[in-house]
Write an enzyme that holds these catalytic residues in place. Sequence first.
Site, PDB file in Angstrom:
ATOM      1  N   SER A   1       0.803  -1.225   0.000  1.00  0.00           N
ATOM      2  CA  SER A   1       0.000   0.000   0.000  1.00  0.00           C
ATOM      3  C   SER A   1       0.836   1.276   0.000  1.00  0.00           C
ATOM      4  O   SER A   1       0.282   2.369  -0.086  1.00  0.00           O
ATOM      5  CB  SER A   1      -0.937  -0.003   1.213  1.00  0.00           C
ATOM      6  OG  SER A   1      -0.207  -0.058   2.413  1.00  0.00           O
TER       7      SER A   1
ATOM      8  N   LYS B   1      -6.440   3.303   8.722  1.00  0.00           N
ATOM      9  CA  LYS B   1      -5.589   4.326   8.095  1.00  0.00           C
ATOM     10  C   LYS B   1      -6.265   5.701   8.112  1.00  0.00           C
ATOM     11  O   LYS B   1      -5.615   6.736   8.335  1.00  0.00           O
ATOM     12  CB  LYS B   1      -5.248   3.915   6.675  1.00  0.00           C
ATOM     13  CG  LYS B   1      -4.357   2.683   6.597  1.00  0.00           C
ATOM     14  CD  LYS B   1      -4.117   2.248   5.157  1.00  0.00           C
ATOM     15  CE  LYS B   1      -3.219   1.014   5.102  1.00  0.00           C
ATOM     16  NZ  LYS B   1      -3.005   0.540   3.723  1.00  0.00           N
TER      17      LYS B   1
END
Length: 774
Positions: A679, A722
Amino acid sequence: MQNNNKAKGSTLMPVLPLRGLLVFPHMVLTFDVGRPKSVAGLERAMLNNQRIFLVTQRDAEQEDPGQDELQTVGTIAVIRQVMNLPGDTVRVLAEGECRGELLSLTSSEPYLRGRVRKAEDSAEDSIAMQALVRTAHDLFAELAQTSQHINEEIADAIRDMNSPGELADIIAANVLTRLEDRQAILDELDVGRRLERLCTMLARETELADVEKQVQARVKSQVEKNQKDYYLREQIRAIQTELGEDETSENNELRERLEKTPLNEEARRKVEKELDRIARMAPGSPETGMSQTYVEWILDLPWGVETEDDLDLARARKVLDEDHYGLEKVKERIIEYLAVLQVKKNLRGPILCFVGPPGVGKTSIVRGIAKTLDRKFVQMSLGGVRDEAEIRGHRRTYIGSIPGRIIYGMKQAGTMNPVFLFDEIDKMGADVRGDPASAMLEVLDAEQNSAFRDHYLEIPFDLSRVMFITTANSVDTIPAPLLDRMEIIEVPSYTEEEKLQIAKRHLLPKQLEAHGLKPRSVRISDKVMRSLIEGYTREAGVRTLERVIAKVVRKAVVSMLDEGLTSVTVNDKVLREYLGAVRYLREQPEKEPRVGVVNGLAWTSVGGELLEVECAPMPGKGSLQLTGQLGSVMKESAEAAFTWVRAHSGELGLQPDFHKDKDIHIHVPEGAVPKDGPSAGVTMATALVSALTDRPVRQDVAMTGEITLRGRVLPIGGLKEKTLAAYRAGIRTLVIPKENVKDLEEVPGYVLEKFTVVPVENIREVLDIALVRG
């Protein structure tokens, strides 16, 4: 020349392989023949001179043997009689004539045909030979007295026989039982050595016969003792019957319980048989206690006992909300189960698996389910279980055997429909004692567990009405067949707001009660509680938070006693005194745009974190250096980002060969912490472009996403965590893959209000947002 000489003295004749049989010269034997080739060979022999070569197979299981599967030495025999039996079987009466040596098989269809050479005995009439003959007679006579397998006719015939070769053959044919020993005698053409071998074997057989006789004597003595004991026990039973004391009180009690317990048919037969066996045992026998324990285990199980489910949905919602803050998806699934159970009363229990990091309340939510349904609760920890017997139990053949923990849990619950929790199912192992995960397949399969058999009980027990629930920290280590039987429910890590509410509603009141304090005797404001959560804990769940609150309460108790207070208000200064310096500092982004520094986002076991990625070019030879303890996937993401930058150097205003005279170093701070995952691909690509084009990056922007060589931005996992990390860091703009937009539904609304979320499909869109325009 030697082979040719052998062939000259040989004869072509049918070959008949024997399985488990051996024919000696001068021996008459009856045997059955069923193989088509063997029958055809017999027919051929009968048409000629009735001669056939009988030879033993090395492997009796071989259906169509070749020359390598046959012994070399056999017997040339004369067929005396052939009789047809039902089922294509032929019974043969044959007489051994002499030894023969199989030189070769010349054909295998329609029957085995081989070249056989007549093997003559070699012998010398000497003093040594006479001694061997006498020794053989003596050993045979000794064996005949000891063994019960030699009849008088054979003994008389052998006693009058003096031909050394024939004597050895006849004794071997009637005394030796092992096929290997008989073949060894047949193979020996030297009569002297044949007799020596035979004498050795006779001495061994005599010794075995002596041992056998002693064993038989002991067995007979034991049988007589058992018969005597049985007769005496029957007399005792008759006396007890006359006195009205037919069985012991324990046995009577077990029979009464049997009548009242609704066992299935197989279990009832098993218990009745065991009780009858106990009645026949001698009083005080160790086996009596073992059998009674076995019967008690069966009768102690909750046959036919069930608790009535409380299916009031309004009450269920209230109970779940009181005991657990958040976990909306989990609560929703429980309410769905209750609703379906109201409609379909005999619903098979679902196999739910709660997966999430430690401390998020997986076990407590299962207790809440049992409380909501008003069912009994049983917990079994599977962490470190490596023995299959823990699940299925030990067989009764072992001393001290007991049922497995499934049956033990059902006995403990006392009902057929408890809520049964298998905790830490991802931490089971396997070793030489079996694979517990494989044993769990039957337990957690709704189609099979209605007749679960424990190794100790060996009777079917219905587990289909049990509501099995499992917990795990990760599904990666759960075997695929086991995982397929469970419905996975993700239990995410808590947000800061959720931790605040849990601390206020549950943890602080619980600790006040545990330390003997009245409610509100220790007051902590929301602001101070947030400082405590952010500065002294870093976890996905609330276990550490509970321990820290307990420490604050203990310190408060000391302050109350020292200063004579009835209550304590904890402010920032008091918190610092109680807990010391702040342990964890949140990473804050830079205030001004920076070249080569980009804010990425990472998901860890303790939630989301802001992750800075730094890039610095320098004169060199075109190498790419990656540091920060990066995993292989993260390194590959950096290489993919670098390849994209090189492929689009013209669009970015770079020279096509810019990389030839530059070394590029990408670093992710906090190098002691391992990092991995794809990511950070867009973050690294942005850092590369910024450093190479000398364009600053906005520090109020954070991003996440995987990059491909074509510049596509692919979706990632852990978006909720996140997003919360970006919220805590004060980020204004969040760049996410477009395919992750659906995951924003899980993020609280008050978090999304604080910044702009920009979905992207291509790295160019990321660069337009993140890079400061020149």
